[in-house]
Design an enzyme around this catalytic site. Sequence first.
Site, short mmCIF file in Angstrom:
data_model
loop_
_atom_site.label_atom_id
_atom_site.label_comp_id
_atom_site.label_asym_id
_atom_site.label_seq_id
_atom_site.Cartn_x
_atom_site.Cartn_y
_atom_site.Cartn_z
N ALA A 1 -6.66 3.72 -4.96
CA ALA A 1 -5.37 3.04 -4.87
C ALA A 1 -4.58 3.34 -6.15
O ALA A 1 -5.13 3.86 -7.13
CB ALA A 1 -5.56 1.53 -4.70
N LYS A 2 -3.30 3.03 -6.14
CA LYS A 2 -2.48 3.21 -7.33
C LYS A 2 -1.19 2.43 -7.14
O LYS A 2 -0.76 2.15 -6.02
CB LYS A 2 -2.14 4.69 -7.53
CG LYS A 2 -1.87 5.06 -8.98
CD LYS A 2 -3.16 5.15 -9.79
CE LYS A 2 -2.89 5.61 -11.21
NZ LYS A 2 -4.16 5.85 -11.94
#
Length: 427
Positions: free
Chosen positions: A115-116
């Site tokens: 994720a980011k």
Amino acid sequence: MVAYQPLSFLQSQPCGPWEVYLEQIDRVTPHLGHLARWIDTLKHPKRILIVDVPIERDDGSIAHFEGYRVQHNTSRGPGKGGVRFHQDVTLSEVMALSAWMTVKNAAVNVPYGGAKGGIRVDPKQLSMAELQRMTRRYTSEIQIIIGPMKDIPAPDVNTNEQIMAWMMDTYSVNEGSTTTGVVTGKPVSLGGSLGRQEATGRGVFVVGCEVAALRGLDVAGMRVAIQGFGNVGGVAARLFAQSGALVVAIQDHEAAIVNEGGIDVNALLGHARSSGSVAGFAGATRLDNRDEFWEIDCDMLIPAALEQQITAANAGKIKASIVLEGANGPTTPAADDILAERGILVVPDVIANAGGVTVSYFEWVQDFSSFFWTEDEINQRLTRIMKEALAAVWQLAADRKVSLRTAAFIVGCTRVLQAREMRGLYP
């Protein structure tokens, strides 16, 4: 049947970070055997959230910022990835960073997905009060998809333990209970882990030393050039210098400096803390042309800034025998090919800079158990995981006669797609 199309607002960026990632996936696909059936899993982010982040400025005006949180894949565990505050943040960038996190976590066998997150903002233009308001509003907006068993943010470019403390507090207040495990990279006083702040740079150093030994280089006396002098480049520079390497060149957002006899890294760290840049440091010469940095005569080049820094335009100028990727996605596929043709070894980001997420995993585990390890224990565990991950990738690269990047992607993508296959598709 309609083929997958990139989002409309990405189509104007044919060479953006997401496209670089997609090309890397295409290159690894022939090596995945029957798992290639599932390859489009890696080309489709699981979830993309775009949020408006309005705040009241100190002068009473209202400002709006665009924020993102992308969960690329969660087949192996909750999403994990940093949050960056930068004026050039784009959805393409955040998508690519989340995807590289998927591969990275799997390559070092940490039980996370990728994720980011990010906000398009220049944080230097905000007061501390404005920065806190923006962080808290962003956290509240993305709270519907984050959580200690769903998606765990961490620091990235222009974010730090203070930002993580605000994020943890905002989430906890909204939940009605203190939830330390919702973020990592927190202050130690709030459930953070010893060794986390230096973990990415330390991991780069550990991998760099291992690769140097495998290539028959002695770290003592080795010439090192580093792009980026923040939490990754600065720590790596200090550790290499302590081991006897000569850090001969540093480039940051303002200047590139060189000292053929070796830069006094401790003195430069003090200068950068007080002035905000390596510019003006008396112990080195400033290069008139920043692009000359890529032509520095060195044994190891460490890009530790932003993505897409080594391109077809400068890859032919690099004199290092080893490129050690401290940043995420700093080398384009075209540059990869040029460096390979020239016999320059590229140690990919998904192995080289995985120290940060590895110690983030340690922090998350410690938060759940409420039992905390010593810094020596943290560093020993980090070193073991980094060495084992590199050894596996190095051996696979030799066996398959592929690059280290392809080998790392084979390891990471295989683990993700095996998990996807075993879990199956929910009807």
